[in-house]
Design an enzyme around this catalytic site. Structure first.
Site, PDB file in Angstrom:
ATOM      1  N   CYS A 211       0.839  -1.215   0.000  1.00  0.00           N
ATOM      2  CA  CYS A 211       0.000   0.000   0.000  1.00  0.00           C
ATOM      3  C   CYS A 211       0.866   1.255   0.000  1.00  0.00           C
ATOM      4  O   CYS A 211       0.511   2.267  -0.601  1.00  0.00           O
ATOM      5  CB  CYS A 211      -0.988  -0.008   1.160  1.00  0.00           C
ATOM      6  SG  CYS A 211      -0.219  -0.078   2.763  1.00  0.00           S
ATOM      7  N   THR A 212       2.025   1.186   0.670  1.00  0.00           N
ATOM      8  CA  THR A 212       2.941   2.331   0.650  1.00  0.00           C
ATOM      9  C   THR A 212       3.452   2.552  -0.771  1.00  0.00           C
ATOM     10  O   THR A 212       3.475   3.670  -1.278  1.00  0.00           O
ATOM     11  CB  THR A 212       4.148   2.069   1.582  1.00  0.00           C
ATOM     12  OG1 THR A 212       3.665   1.908   2.915  1.00  0.00           O
ATOM     13  CG2 THR A 212       5.138   3.202   1.530  1.00  0.00           C
TER      14      THR A 212
END
Ligand SMILES: [Zn+2]
Lengths: 428, 525
Positions: A211-212
């Site tokens: 997700c980062t």
């Protein structure tokens, strides 16, 4: 004792002037069982057979040291070919050798430089060889940069031990370096702490949450991972990313740079792109020399009994002065390779099978990729073959407690490991 | 082998490619794995270095191998000897029986040269005694001189010559016998700016700079979009929470265990949702609020250096930089200059980059102030490197080789703190004294008497001495290939640190025991 003909042909007077000083006399700490003189020299020079795993940074050094100390029957396995970036430390290779197999070039060089030494190369994988092959050696030295290969070699040598046959116990000497740091250790399979016992001492590999990478990049590394993990497959489909192909790195570099620019992130370079995607570890000749010499010195001491050998772990940090630490790493009773006990694992009774798998992948002392799980009576989840994967997939969402009773046993296997891990599950 | 100087120019251009774009050229690719440790600046220092190694023994060539591979500019092997059958058996940089009878320096230089085309190698068959007598200046033209198992008398002359020249080459003295070894580096002082310290510089959360404080206190935490709220970097959360805390606690940060616990609970209560990981991260980093950012004692000690009180425009730049640093820390907030190195943290891209920009801007301002405090103009890149690495500065003060053996006080201190290391040093020193006398047999008794004579009368040798001296007597002239290779690595590593002025070299004798496999450092400070 008679000297074999191979030695007579190549050993000149005083060839072993230096080495013989420690083979003709014991030292204060030498085991009383050491028999100084011709017998030990004959064993070292005419009988001992040693296997070197890896002909890279450590392997080149190891081969040269073994040859000079008098080992004459040396085998070496390496699956890699020579790259230009090896030449700053892998001193048996020259620019003209780029692209050739490391094992072959290294073996030829040693035989040319050190007369009378036979080096038998194998250009391939350690997994290609069977137990009979490994059984022929007195000692194995590993100079590898891959955790997976080391785990395989370690487990193979532990499994080889037959209590009825003392010859089946092959001491394993393992070395590793990173920049100015390194370690060397002696493993007596089933007797002392093995490679698997100390897995939790390894640095955790840096992994960036997807997700980062996808949504909130902050570092240049996040942009590079985005380019290699998400953009490459999206744009190139099934075409495999080859991290050794400069064109591929250039593509990633351009894509990562564009993303970094978009998010005002500084620091994406060609070199950092290559470093992240290839997981490059800094490596220099000097550290490799230290660790390889320590490994070969242990091999020499074990083969000759001329001095006590390392018990059992030597760690070196050369960034701030010369700091080293020699200690005895203790055997783990619940080591999946050399211990007898199963590993206790306490989880919530609400835990799903999928969560258990994630936990196993995360756990530093296990480090397993794509584990398959089963109980003594049933299969919980299998990664392969596809039919079994499909039929066990519904279990992923089930609670572990529905499938395994308290104190129940779960066997974990993975294709990359030559052993299975036994877990005893308790619930909280 | 080509000329060292022109090659180093090429490399400097080549290695800068690493920070610009495009694919690196072949030279950069060759050195890639080491450039990641010491960068273009370290590489350029290596390429300008000239190394002299005295004797072409197995230990000597093992050291050189690890310096030629990374690309030092030049090396000379000084050795009048021809290759003996024994040399041909233990030295990888000789071609076995084919080399016997040929010049040992010549053979070794030829074979070492094959490792790296861009390194210049010279074989010099003069004797060191001759050079010391007729042309000592020749020795001062090197960056580092390495002496392996050199006899005491000539070593003493060499050490004195190099020591008397303040800016002369560093001298590395290497000794080994069988499984035991030691080495020592003689230098007057050695300043390290890029120590590659593993301690991260302070983020100054306890002393936030104005822009950071203003940003943290201006955020409307209650009225904020929930997604934004879960992406506030922990640095900002902590600065805000600390500021609020101080308002109700007389301007002080949490002091007692109870207060610290309460402060952490306060951070948890700032959460809008239970799964806001940035607040968990803030809690785990809360210690930063009560860790006082001040000048580390190692650094403030540098400010006491006598060299600072006698600065002239021609003093070494390092001292001008340290003096400017001293003045900088006298001004509020009495800290080292801020660095812009921000660790990764849970945050949105925007909030992270914004925070990073605040740090960068402030770091630039502080660097500007630092530059104003400099008495002499210095290269901006040097100032930049200094400011970024100020928290890890090192200034080593060296000793002359042999000083320990002449100082009973230091020997007694070493005996008390590092007896097993000293045992190796004493037995190797004893061996050197006996070898100088050219006696036919080297016995434990004779070695023990020599070692005993080094210590003040009535002092007992360390318990570990018997083990050490026994090994020496067993193999007094053995240059074992594994010992040579291990020393080759250790010594080359230290020489690289001395030349690049990166990382931190040893300050005393490093001793090696390859029976039990350990290294140690003789300590007497
Ligand atoms: Zn184990």
């Amino acid at each position: 004792m008679a000297t074999a003909s191979s030695s007579q042909n190549t050993d000149w007077q005083d060839r072993y002037y230096h080495i013989d000083q420690v083979l003709d006399k014991p030292g204060p700490r030498t085991d009383p069982a050491f028999l100084a003189g011709d017998g030990v020299k004959d064993f070292l020079r005419n009988q001992a057979k040693i296997l070197v795993i890896g002909a890279g940074g450590l392997g080149c050094e190891i081969l040269a040291n073994l040859a000079l100390t008098g080992f004459k029957d040396i085998h070496v396995i390496d699956m890699d070919t020579i790259d230009i970036s090896n030449l700053n430390r892998q001193f048996l290779f020259r620019t003209k050798d780029v692209g050739k197999p490391k094992a072959t070039v290294a073996a030829e060089f040693i035989m040319k430089r050190v007369p009378g030494v036979k080096v038998t190369p194998y250009f391939g994988k350690i997994q290609d060889k069977d137990d009979d092959y490994y059984m022929q050696f007195n000692l194995v030295i590993c100079g590898l940069d891959s955790v997976e290969a080391r785990r395989w070699m370690n487990a193979t040598l532990v499994n080889l031990v037959d209590p009825e046959n003392p010859e089946s116990l092959k001491p394993l000497i393992d070395g590793g370096t990173e920049g100015f740091k390194g370690q060397a250790r002696v493993i007596l399979p089933t007797i002392t702490s093995c490679y698997e016992c100390s897995l939790d001492m390894l640095n955790k590999p840096t992994a960036f949450p997807i997700c980062t990478i996808a949504n909130t990049p902050r570092l240049p590394e996040h942009c590079i991972e985005w380019a290699s993990v998400l953009e490459w497959p999206r744009v190139h489909g099934d075409k495999k990313l080859d991290t050794d192909d400069p064109e591929h790195i250039s593509w990633l570099y351009n894509v990562a740079s564009a993303r970094a620019k978009e998010f005002n992130i500084e620091g994406v370079t060609w070199s950092s792109t290559q470093g992240v995607v290839k997981n490059i570890i800094p490596a220099i000749a000097s550290t490799n020399a230290i660790i390889s010499a320590a490994c070969c010195n242990e091999a020499f001491k074990i083969a000759t009994s001329s001095a006590a050998y390392l018990n059992n772990y030597f760690m070196l940090i050369g960034t701030d002065g010369v700091y080293s630490y020699t200690f005895e790493h203790t055997k783990r009773d619940d080591c999946p390779v050399c211990g007898g006990d199963s590993l206790e694992l306490s989880i919530s009774s609400e835990f799903t099978v999928e969560q258990l798998i994630d936990l196993l992948v995360e756990k530093q002392d296990i480090q397993i990729k794509k584990p398959s799980l089963s109980t003594p009576t049933s299969q919980i989840y299998l990664q392969a073959p596809p039919q079994l994967e499909a039929s066990t997939r519904p279990n992923l969402a089930k609670k572990v407690s529905e499938l395994v009773p308290p104190e129940g046993e779960v066997t974990v296997t993975a294709s990359t490991l030559p052993f299975s891990l036994s877990l005893r599950i308790t619930y909280t | 082998m080509k000329q060292a100087m022109s090659e180093s120019q090429d490399i400097e251009i080549a290695t800068t490619a690493i920070v610009t774009d495009g694919q690196p050229d072949s030279k950069t690719r060759r050195y890639d794995r080491q450039l990641r440790l010491w960068a273009a600046s370290g590489q350029s220092a290596l390429e300008n270095a000239r190394i002299l190694v005295i004797s072409g023994s197995a230990t000597s060539t093992s050291i050189l191998k690890n310096l030629v591979l990374p690309g030092i500019g030049h090396f000379t092997i000084l050795d009048p000897a021809n290759v003996t059958p024994a040399d041909a058996g233990n030295n990888f940089f000789l071609e076995g029986p084919d080399s016997i009878g040929k010049s040992r320096a010549g053979e070794a230089v030829r074979l070492l040269g094959e490792l790296n085309d861009s390194v210049e190698g010279v074989a010099d068959t003069s004797s060191l005694e001759d050079i010391l007598a007729k042309n000592p200046d020749y020795l001062l033209g090197f960056t580092v001189v390495i002496a392996c198992n050199l006899e005491n008398e000539v070593l003493e002359k060499l050490a004195t010559l190099l020591w008397e020249e303040e800016a002369g080459p560093a001298l590395v003295v290497v000794r080994s016998a069988g499984f035991l070894a030691e080495f020592f580096i003689q230098f007057h002082e050695h300043a390290v700016i890029e120590s590659h310290s593993e301690i991260a510089p302070s983020l100054r959360i306890d002393k936030p700079f104005p822009a950071l404080l203003e940003y943290a206190t201006s955020l409307d935490l209650a009225g904020m979009d929930p997604t934004d709220h879960s992406h506030i970097p922990y640095v900002v959360i902590l600065v805000r929470a600390l500021e609020d805390w101080k308002k109700s606690h007389g301007g002080l940060p949490p002091q007692t265990y109870a207060e610290k616990k309460s402060f952490k609970q306060g951070i948890q209560s700032m959460k809008l949702k239970y799964d806001e990981e940035n607040f968990d991260e803030a809690e785990s980093q809360a210690y930063r609020c009560w860790t006082d950012t001040s000048v580390p004692s190692d650094i403030s000690k540098l400010f006491q250096d006598p060299a600072l009180s006698s600065l002239t425009p021609t003093s070494a730049p390092f001292y001008h930089l340290v003096d400017a640093l001293r003045r900088f820390t006298q001004e509020p907030p009495h800290t080292l200059p801020l660095t812009s190195a921000l660790p990764d943290m849970k945050a949105s891209t925007e909030s992270y980059i914004h925070l990073q920009t605040l740090y960068k801007t402030r770091a630039e301002e502080e660097k500007k102030r630092f530059t104003e405090l400099l008495d002499v103009p210095l290269d901006d890149a040097l100032v930049d490197t200094f400011v970024r690495n100020a928290h890890g500065l090192k200034l080593l003060k060296g000793k002359k080789w042999g000083a320990l053996d002449r100082d009973p006080g230091d020997l007694l201190k070493a005996l008390a703190t590092t007896p097993k290391e000293l045992a190796i040093h004493l037995s190797l020193s004893a061996l050197a004294s006996i070898s100088a006398k050219h006696e036919p047999a080297i016995t434990v008794e004779a070695l023990t008497a020599e070692a005993q004579a080094l210590l003040p009368p009535g002092t007992e040798l360390p318990d570990e001495f018997d083990d050490a001296v026994g090994e020496i007597a067993r193999a007094p002239t053995a240059d074992l290939p594994n010992t040579a290779a291990l020393l080759g690595g250790l010594v080359a590593q230290e020489v690289i640190k001395v030349i690049t002025k990166q990382y931190v070299p040893i300050e005393s004798y490093c001793t090696v025991d390859l029976v039990e496999t350990w290294t140690g450092v003789v300590k007497f400070a």
